[in-house]
Structure formats: C-alpha cells, structure tokens
Design an enzyme around this catalytic site. Sequence first.
Site, PDB file in Angstrom:
ATOM      1  N   ASN A  56      69.097  41.699  41.697  1.00  0.00           N
ATOM      2  CA  ASN A  56      69.935  40.618  41.184  1.00  0.00           C
ATOM      3  C   ASN A  56      69.761  40.438  39.688  1.00  0.00           C
ATOM      4  O   ASN A  56      68.737  40.800  39.121  1.00  0.00           O
ATOM      5  CB  ASN A  56      69.576  39.308  41.908  1.00  0.00           C
ATOM      6  N   ALA A  96      76.336  35.100  50.127  1.00  0.00           N
ATOM      7  CA  ALA A  96      76.707  36.288  50.914  1.00  0.00           C
ATOM      8  C   ALA A  96      75.488  37.192  51.096  1.00  0.00           C
ATOM      9  O   ALA A  96      75.249  37.730  52.181  1.00  0.00           O
ATOM     10  CB  ALA A  96      77.837  37.047  50.217  1.00  0.00           C
ATOM     11  N   TYR A 127      87.017  40.789  48.716  1.00  0.00           N
ATOM     12  CA  TYR A 127      88.224  41.207  49.429  1.00  0.00           C
ATOM     13  C   TYR A 127      89.499  41.052  48.589  1.00  0.00           C
ATOM     14  O   TYR A 127      90.584  41.401  49.042  1.00  0.00           O
ATOM     15  CB  TYR A 127      88.367  40.506  50.789  1.00  0.00           C
ATOM     16  N   ASP A 171      78.647  34.565  59.447  1.00  0.00           N
ATOM     17  CA  ASP A 171      78.816  35.442  58.277  1.00  0.00           C
ATOM     18  C   ASP A 171      78.042  36.745  58.446  1.00  0.00           C
ATOM     19  O   ASP A 171      78.510  37.812  58.042  1.00  0.00           O
ATOM     20  CB  ASP A 171      78.332  34.734  57.001  1.00  0.00           C
ATOM     21  N   GLY A 211      73.048  35.494  46.196  1.00  0.00           N
ATOM     22  CA  GLY A 211      73.659  34.197  46.497  1.00  0.00           C
ATOM     23  C   GLY A 211      73.883  34.040  47.993  1.00  0.00           C
ATOM     24  O   GLY A 211      73.146  34.615  48.811  1.00  0.00           O
ATOM     25  N   LYS A 267      79.115  24.929  52.932  1.00  0.00           N
ATOM     26  CA  LYS A 267      78.250  25.589  53.923  1.00  0.00           C
ATOM     27  C   LYS A 267      76.855  24.980  54.058  1.00  0.00           C
ATOM     28  O   LYS A 267      76.245  25.088  55.114  1.00  0.00           O
ATOM     29  CB  LYS A 267      78.123  27.082  53.600  1.00  0.00           C
ATOM     30  N   GLY A 320      85.745  44.304  51.871  1.00  0.00           N
ATOM     31  CA  GLY A 320      85.414  42.895  52.100  1.00  0.00           C
ATOM     32  C   GLY A 320      86.250  42.259  53.204  1.00  0.00           C
ATOM     33  O   GLY A 320      85.810  41.328  53.878  1.00  0.00           O
ATOM     34  N   ASN A 329      78.734  28.185  58.644  1.00  0.00           N
ATOM     35  CA  ASN A 329      80.140  28.482  58.318  1.00  0.00           C
ATOM     36  C   ASN A 329      81.055  28.128  59.488  1.00  0.00           C
ATOM     37  O   ASN A 329      82.274  28.303  59.395  1.00  0.00           O
ATOM     38  CB  ASN A 329      80.338  29.952  57.913  1.00  0.00           C
TER      39      ASN A 329
HETATM   40  P1  NAP Z   1      77.231  33.140  44.926  1.00  0.00           P
HETATM   41  O1  NAP Z   1      76.359  32.461  45.904  1.00  0.00           O
HETATM   42  O2  NAP Z   1      77.799  32.368  43.788  1.00  0.00           O
HETATM   43  O3  NAP Z   1      76.384  34.401  44.299  1.00  0.00           O
HETATM   44  C1  NAP Z   1      76.937  35.176  43.280  1.00  0.00           C
HETATM   45  C2  NAP Z   1      76.023  36.366  42.970  1.00  0.00           C
HETATM   46  O4  NAP Z   1      76.653  37.181  41.991  1.00  0.00           O
HETATM   47  C3  NAP Z   1      74.660  35.977  42.417  1.00  0.00           C
HETATM   48  O5  NAP Z   1      73.701  36.875  42.883  1.00  0.00           O
HETATM   49  C4  NAP Z   1      74.875  36.134  40.909  1.00  0.00           C
HETATM   50  O6  NAP Z   1      73.682  36.401  40.216  1.00  0.00           O
HETATM   51  C5  NAP Z   1      75.778  37.332  40.864  1.00  0.00           C
HETATM   52  N1  NAP Z   1      76.593  37.405  39.659  1.00  0.00           N
HETATM   53  C6  NAP Z   1      77.604  36.570  39.303  1.00  0.00           C
HETATM   54  N2  NAP Z   1      78.134  36.971  38.123  1.00  0.00           N
HETATM   55  C7  NAP Z   1      77.437  38.074  37.753  1.00  0.00           C
HETATM   56  C8  NAP Z   1      77.502  38.939  36.618  1.00  0.00           C
HETATM   57  N3  NAP Z   1      78.407  38.759  35.639  1.00  0.00           N
HETATM   58  N4  NAP Z   1      76.631  39.973  36.548  1.00  0.00           N
HETATM   59  C9  NAP Z   1      75.733  40.175  37.527  1.00  0.00           C
HETATM   60  N5  NAP Z   1      75.615  39.394  38.615  1.00  0.00           N
HETATM   61  C10 NAP Z   1      76.452  38.348  38.720  1.00  0.00           C
HETATM   62  O7  NAP Z   1      78.462  33.825  45.630  1.00  0.00           O
HETATM   63  P2  NAP Z   1      78.601  34.349  47.158  1.00  0.00           P
HETATM   64  O8  NAP Z   1      79.204  33.293  47.971  1.00  0.00           O
HETATM   65  O9  NAP Z   1      77.322  34.949  47.561  1.00  0.00           O
HETATM   66  O10 NAP Z   1      79.703  35.488  46.959  1.00  0.00           O
HETATM   67  C11 NAP Z   1      79.371  36.743  46.377  1.00  0.00           C
HETATM   68  C12 NAP Z   1      80.535  37.698  46.539  1.00  0.00           C
HETATM   69  O11 NAP Z   1      80.784  37.915  47.922  1.00  0.00           O
HETATM   70  C13 NAP Z   1      81.826  37.170  45.942  1.00  0.00           C
HETATM   71  O12 NAP Z   1      82.467  38.242  45.322  1.00  0.00           O
HETATM   72  C14 NAP Z   1      82.604  36.670  47.143  1.00  0.00           C
HETATM   73  O13 NAP Z   1      84.000  36.807  46.960  1.00  0.00           O
HETATM   74  C15 NAP Z   1      82.135  37.632  48.228  1.00  0.00           C
HETATM   75  N6  NAP Z   1      82.216  37.066  49.591  1.00  0.00           N
HETATM   76  C16 NAP Z   1      83.008  37.686  50.501  1.00  0.00           C
HETATM   77  C17 NAP Z   1      83.100  37.205  51.793  1.00  0.00           C
HETATM   78  C18 NAP Z   1      83.974  37.916  52.794  1.00  0.00           C
HETATM   79  O14 NAP Z   1      84.226  37.372  53.878  1.00  0.00           O
HETATM   80  N7  NAP Z   1      84.414  39.115  52.507  1.00  0.00           N
HETATM   81  C19 NAP Z   1      82.377  36.079  52.175  1.00  0.00           C
HETATM   82  C20 NAP Z   1      81.547  35.462  51.216  1.00  0.00           C
HETATM   83  C21 NAP Z   1      81.490  35.954  49.909  1.00  0.00           C
HETATM   84  P3  NAP Z   1      72.738  35.236  39.641  1.00  0.00           P
HETATM   85  O15 NAP Z   1      71.803  34.851  40.778  1.00  0.00           O
HETATM   86  O16 NAP Z   1      72.030  35.881  38.525  1.00  0.00           O
HETATM   87  O17 NAP Z   1      73.621  34.109  39.215  1.00  0.00           O
END
Ligand code: NAP
Length: 274
Positions: free
Chosen positions: A154, A135, A219, A108, A133, A72, A240, A93
């Site tokens: 966060n 999303a 999701y 998104d 992150g 992305k 999701g 995206n």
């Molecule tokens: P990302 O950029 O990797 O961000 C992950 C986030 O989760 C960060 O804020 C991270 O915190 C936090 N995190 C990870 N492990 C953790 C833990 N054990 N305890 C507390 N916080 C934790 O990922 P992303 O792309 O934003 O995706 C985030 C979620 O959204 C995922 O579950 C993904 O499947 C979902 N998503 C869904 C869609 C959809 O279309 N439905 C689209 C995109 C994403 P830190 O900053 O501290 O590392």
Amino acid sequence: MITAKTKVCMVIGDPIAHSLSPEMHNAGYQALGIAGEFVYVAANVRIQESEQAIAGFRALGIRGISCTMPHKLEVMRYLDEIDPIAQKIGAVNTIVNDNGKLTGYNTDWLGIITPLEEKTNIAGKKIVILGAGGASRAMAFGLTQKRAEVTILNRTVANAKTLAKEFLCNFGSIDDIETIRDADIILNATSIGMGEMSNESPIPEELINKNMIIFDAIYHPYETKLLQYAKNKGAQTIHGLAMLLHQGTAQFTLFTGQQAPVAAMRKVLLSHAK
Ligand code: NAP
C-alpha cells in the site's frame, strides 16, 4: 405485478445514482418469476442519517438492504446481530430483516473468492493485494481464509501493516512493486485505474507474466489499464464487475432464500460495461 404483499429490498449509499444493484437484483427477480414478490430500489442516504434509515427499515419492514459507501461501518452500531464473518471483516454490506430483527452480513469477500475459484485453487498461492482500504480488507479475509500466502502492498505502509497484522499477512510499500514478479495472483484494490487515474496502472506491464491471474476491483472503466496490460501479456483476467456480481448473488440468496440466477444478473451488468 407489484402488490401490497411485495417485499421491498434496497441499496443505500451516498452517492447512489450510479448504482447497478437495482437493475441487477430486479433482473434476478424477473428471471426467477418472482418480480411480484420482490422489488429492489435505491435510496441516497447521508452518513448522518444512517441511524434514522435503520429505524425506517424496521418501521417499513424493508426485507433486505445492501449497504455501500459510506455506510458499511456506521450501520453496524444499529443492528440486532452481526454475523461472525462480517464481524471479522469489520464491515457490513448486507442487512436482512427477519420480522423486525436486523442481522448484518458481509458478502464482499464472496465477490472476490467466487470468481477466483472459477479459475484456480486458492490454497497455497502467492497473492499480492494492492491497497489497504475496505475492498482490500474483504480480500485479505477471504484469501487467508482459503489459506493463500498473502502480501498487502500500500501507499501508506501503516495501513497495510494494520491489515496484515489482523489477517496474518505480509505487508510492504507499493513502491516495492518489483516483489510481485513471483506472485501467482495480483488483486488491485486501490483507486489507481479509475476516475482521474483511469489512464494509469498500479503496476507496469513488464512485471506481469502469462502465468498470473490479475483481478482488478475497479468496474468502471470495465477494462482498466491494468487489465489491458494483463491481456497483452497473456495473463488471465478478472474484471471488477465479477466482484460486484458475486457479492450481489450472495445477497440475493440472503434476501430471497433462493439460488441467484447468475447468468441473468451478469447479463444486465455487462450491458453497462464500458
Ligand atoms: P478505500 O477504502 O478508499 O481504499 C483506497 C485504497 O487505494 C487505499 O489503499 C489507498 O491508499 C489507495 N490509493 C488511493 N489513491 C491512491 C494513489 N493515488 N496511489 C496509490 N494508492 C492509492 O477504497 P475501497 O472501498 O477499498 O475501494 C478500492 C477500489 O476497489 C476502488 O477502485 C473501488 O472502486 C473498488 N471496489 C470495487 C468493488 C466491486 O464490487 N467491484 C467493491 C468495492 C470497491 P492509502 O491507504 O495510502 O490511502
């Protein structure tokens, strides 16, 4: 029937085999009777090959490209134009190829706003986003655009602070979770609830009340622990899959120029819900 005139659209990512986008978009083409005009496939593209992939889209005249992790940000360097919203969100995206001119978009945020607006008026609502992150970034953009009062919590507070500064939100640590008690809407954009953490919720059940709307970006599983808690408390829930659906329906329109058949696309996603 697929012919020499069929326009090709695709999703790129790494990994990609799990993607539901081909089924969702092809179901949309079927529903509109344009399955011979458009076809949608997937390709596993490594991040180091992002640039070559873009050159390939130009050479082959690929009509539309959906970009998922990890592309992305990387693809933005190789496009001819970036739409101002994608620029503001800082990620692309969606790529549309108009006779060799590649423009990057971001849908998104519509995946978040569209299902929320089906349930409520966002302006003035107290909203907490968990996570900072990719999303969360689309959420912060969309929700502040709609004039909500947004707080980002966060694990790594510095990441929440960066995002909050950019989109003029409040921020804090996910350890300050008690502060969500008076929120109207809570969105989970952390990984808590999926994979190895599928038995966990980012917030305890007792902090949820029936007046809240709880939106989980995850999701898979379809119904996360967080959404189970929300249901137990009588809160409204958004899955999701709704986010996946609506970022996809907006892409569908950019690729085909036609209104997306939402029900047909939703049906195919729900058939995979588990
Ligand atoms: P990302 O950029 O990797 O961000 C992950 C986030 O989760 C960060 O804020 C991270 O915190 C936090 N995190 C990870 N492990 C953790 C833990 N054990 N305890 C507390 N916080 C934790 O990922 P992303 O792309 O934003 O995706 C985030 C979620 O959204 C995922 O579950 C993904 O499947 C979902 N998503 C869904 C869609 C959809 O279309 N439905 C689209 C995109 C994403 P830190 O900053 O501290 O590392």
